[in-house]
Design an enzyme around this catalytic site. Structure first.
Site, short mmCIF file in Angstrom:
data_model
loop_
_atom_site.label_atom_id
_atom_site.label_comp_id
_atom_site.label_asym_id
_atom_site.label_seq_id
_atom_site.Cartn_x
_atom_site.Cartn_y
_atom_site.Cartn_z
N LYS A 1 -11.28 12.45 7.08
CA LYS A 1 -10.90 12.12 8.44
C LYS A 1 -11.04 13.37 9.33
O LYS A 1 -10.82 14.48 8.86
CB LYS A 1 -9.42 11.68 8.49
N ASP B 1 1.17 6.37 5.41
CA ASP B 1 0.27 5.40 4.78
C ASP B 1 0.86 4.74 3.54
O ASP B 1 0.20 3.93 2.90
CB ASP B 1 -1.06 6.09 4.45
N ARG C 1 -7.65 -0.81 0.80
CA ARG C 1 -8.10 -2.08 0.23
C ARG C 1 -8.46 -1.94 -1.24
O ARG C 1 -8.38 -2.88 -2.00
CB ARG C 1 -9.28 -2.61 1.07
N LYS D 1 0.85 -1.20 0.00
CA LYS D 1 0.00 0.00 0.00
C LYS D 1 0.88 1.24 0.00
O LYS D 1 1.70 1.44 0.90
CB LYS D 1 -0.92 -0.01 1.23
N ASP E 1 -3.21 10.19 3.25
CA ASP E 1 -4.59 9.71 3.37
C ASP E 1 -5.42 10.72 4.15
O ASP E 1 -5.40 10.74 5.38
CB ASP E 1 -4.59 8.33 4.08
N GLU F 1 -9.61 3.30 1.61
CA GLU F 1 -9.03 3.38 0.27
C GLU F 1 -7.90 2.37 0.05
O GLU F 1 -7.63 1.97 -1.07
CB GLU F 1 -8.49 4.80 0.02
N ASP G 1 -12.59 6.52 2.86
CA ASP G 1 -11.42 6.39 3.75
C ASP G 1 -10.95 4.94 3.84
O ASP G 1 -9.86 4.67 4.35
CB ASP G 1 -11.76 6.94 5.14
N1 BES Z 1 -4.68 4.49 6.58
C1 BES Z 1 -5.83 4.15 7.33
C2 BES Z 1 -5.53 3.16 8.45
C3 BES Z 1 -4.73 3.68 9.61
C4 BES Z 1 -5.38 4.27 10.68
C5 BES Z 1 -3.36 3.56 9.65
C6 BES Z 1 -4.64 4.72 11.77
C7 BES Z 1 -2.62 4.01 10.71
C8 BES Z 1 -3.26 4.59 11.79
C9 BES Z 1 -6.89 3.53 6.44
O1 BES Z 1 -6.90 3.96 5.13
C10 BES Z 1 -8.21 3.89 7.01
O2 BES Z 1 -8.53 5.03 7.02
N2 BES Z 1 -8.95 2.90 7.47
C11 BES Z 1 -10.23 3.11 8.03
C12 BES Z 1 -11.16 2.06 7.48
C13 BES Z 1 -12.58 2.29 7.80
C14 BES Z 1 -13.10 3.52 7.09
C15 BES Z 1 -13.34 1.05 7.38
C16 BES Z 1 -10.09 2.96 9.55
O3 BES Z 1 -9.34 2.11 9.98
O4 BES Z 1 -10.73 3.75 10.25
ZN ZN Z 2 -5.11 4.63 4.39
MN MN Z 3 -8.08 5.74 4.86
#
Ligand code: BES
Ligand code: ZN
Ligand code: MN
Length: 488
Positions: A259, A270, A333, A247, A252, A331, A329
């Protein structure tokens, strides 16, 4: 890139801090000191020094009619490599000077290498944006030895690993204004060029034309378009072929599913998965590991704008599956789906993906333990074993069948998440990725696949510890190298 360098000498240069490795055996201190020094045990014990692993104590020792500075380095009973790496880290922090000399011949080979590697890793600093350097990181470690050839080979290996980790750390620490997708792709291309392996990059137009709907959808909100990079390391005689998919979200914001301000800080990390793959390929090439490795870097910037993907959009991933975007968010996956599908077309023996995928990973395992999931228990165990052997903690987690049910979509083949359902977020993300793993060449079921969620461990937000500095950690690089070496 800044970390200490390793040098060789037959005796310790006068100006350098002399490192005295100390073992604690049968409740007594065993100190390795150059010949001619008195028994330093009583002076050390008088300071309260016990020889515990990672304990340090500066003392003055007699030298040519005067004194010189030395530092005792506790190594416990000297039997554990991870303890020795951490002790090396403690040495790098405690030395507080620019150069140390260590008598390498006094230690067991594995322990000696571990101390040196730990010291190199701990000495890493990201200084590119500091107009004044505010600390006194170790710059040189002189390895004092009578066996130059062996020491040179050992130094080369430790340097290769530390350089590769630092390459990842530099890329991850670089602020996102200076690391748009094209710049991350350029780092990969440079490493490919320097090490003579094949590379290909797709720009935004080529991604659109090539059917990479995931990268296109995530990247289209940014003025700085997405990239896919394929790197192919093909050593002669390799029997195994492993694909690594990373990734590479250079920043992000969450996209239109923006966010909150506090959660956005740090999202330059990220792209750590993609950066790790670049480092793995560099180290694999330098070490000449006999495994074919294909790296797939899924790179985009996730921004909100009038061209950004909307919640409710349906996008077509490489290979034809459709995804209803319910939250922009989630993104990672989406871009990883393109990468895993593309990697599958080449039918590698194993696909490993590595991603800062979910906040749920941090909730489940904290910020030092990587989550390992997948569809092949034997490979999962191999990855966990490799991680343990190099001191990068990881833990296997399941992908229960029912968690995938939350990804049902009324309009598309699947949804990228289901809002309102926060349970098992890390496992749901893994279940999503699993849907894009292709079949084996002979049609006998899915390709073996292992998924690493490094959301927490990729970045050390607390103070330096062990041999891990603040900021980007380069976590899982040494694990992946250990795995490749075990299978070469
Ligand atoms: N990049 C984030 C995951 C992340 C969160 C990494 C905190 C490091 C620290 C990812 O893209 C994300 O935003 N995931 C969301 C998914 C949700 C919307 C299903 C999450 O984990 O809140
Ligand atoms: Zn992310
Ligand atoms: Mn995200």
């Amino acid at each position: 890139m800044t970390h200490a360098i390793l040098e060789l000498a037959e005796s310790a240069p006068d100006a350098q801090l002399l490192v005295l490795p100390v073992l604690r055996l049968d409740d007594a201190l065993t100190i390795s000191a150059p010949p001619g020094l008195p028994d330093l045990g009583p002076s050390l014990e008088a300071t309260g020094f016990r020889g515990k692993s990672g304990e340090t104590q500066k003392i003055a020792v007699p030298h040519e009619g005067g004194v010189r500075a030395a530092i005792a380095l506790g190594l416990g009973d000297g039997s554990d490599e991870e303890q020795a790496r951490r002790a090396g880290g403690a040495l790098a922090r405690a030395a507080g000077t620019s150069a140390v000399a260590i008598d390498a011949d006094a230690l067991e080979p594995a322990i000696r290498q571990a101390v040196l590697l730990g010291a190199l890793l701990a000495s890493y600093r990201f200084t590119a944006y500091k107009s004044e350097l505010d600390d006194d990181a170790l710059t040189t470690i002189t390895v004092v030895t009578g066996d130059r050839d062996r020491a040179a080979a050992e130094n080369a290996r430790a340097t290769t690993l530390a350089n590769a980790v630092a390459l990842v750390q530099d890329a991850v620490n670089t602020p996102p204004n200076d690391l748009p997708p094209a710049a991350l792709a350029d780092i990969a291309l440079r490493v490919a060029h320097e090490n003579g392996f094949e590379s290909r990059v797709w720009d935004e137009q080529q991604l659109r034309d090539g059917g990479y709907g995931g990268l296109t959808a995530v990247g289209q909100g940014s003025s700085r378009g997405p990239r896919l990079v394929r790197l192919a390391y093909r050593p002669e005689g390799a029997e195994l072929h492993i694909a690594l998919v990373g990734k590479g979200i250079t920043f992000d914001t969450g996209g239109l599913s923006l966010k909150p301000a506090a959660s956005m800080v740090g999202m330059k990390f990220d792209m750590a998965g993609a950066a790790t793959i670049i480092g793995v390929l560099q180290a694999a090439a330098e070490l000449g590991i006999q495994v074919a490795v294909t790296g797939w870097l899924c790179i985009a910037e996730n921004m909100p704008s009038s061209t950004a993907t909307r919640p409710d959009d349906v996008v077509t991933i490489y290979g034809g599956k459709t995804v209803e975007i319910t939250n922009t968010d989630a993104e990672g996956r989406i871009v990883m789906a393109d990468g895993i599908a593309a990697a599958s077309e080449e039918h590698p023996d194993l696909i490993i993906d590595i991603a800062t995928l979910t906040g749920a990973q941090v909730v489940a395992l904290g910020d030092r333990t990587t989550a390992v999931m997948g569809n092949d228990d034997a490979w999962i165990r191999s990855v966990v074993d490799a991680s343990r052997s190099v001191g990068e903690p990881s833990w296997a987690m399941p992908i229960p069948e029912e968690v995938g049910d939350t990804l049902k979509s009324p309009v598309a083949d699947l949804a990228n998440m289901r809002s309102g359902n926060r349970s098992a977020g890390m496992l749901v993300a893994a279940a999503f990725l699993e849907r894009f793993v292709g079949d084996r060449a002979d049609g006998s079921g899915a390709l073996p696949w292992v998924h690493l969620d490094i959301a927490g461990p990729s970045n050390n937000e607390s103070a330096a510890y062990g041999y891990v500095p603040k900021g980007a950690t380069g976590v899982m690089l040494r694990t992946l190298i250990a795995l490749l070496e075990a299978r070469a």
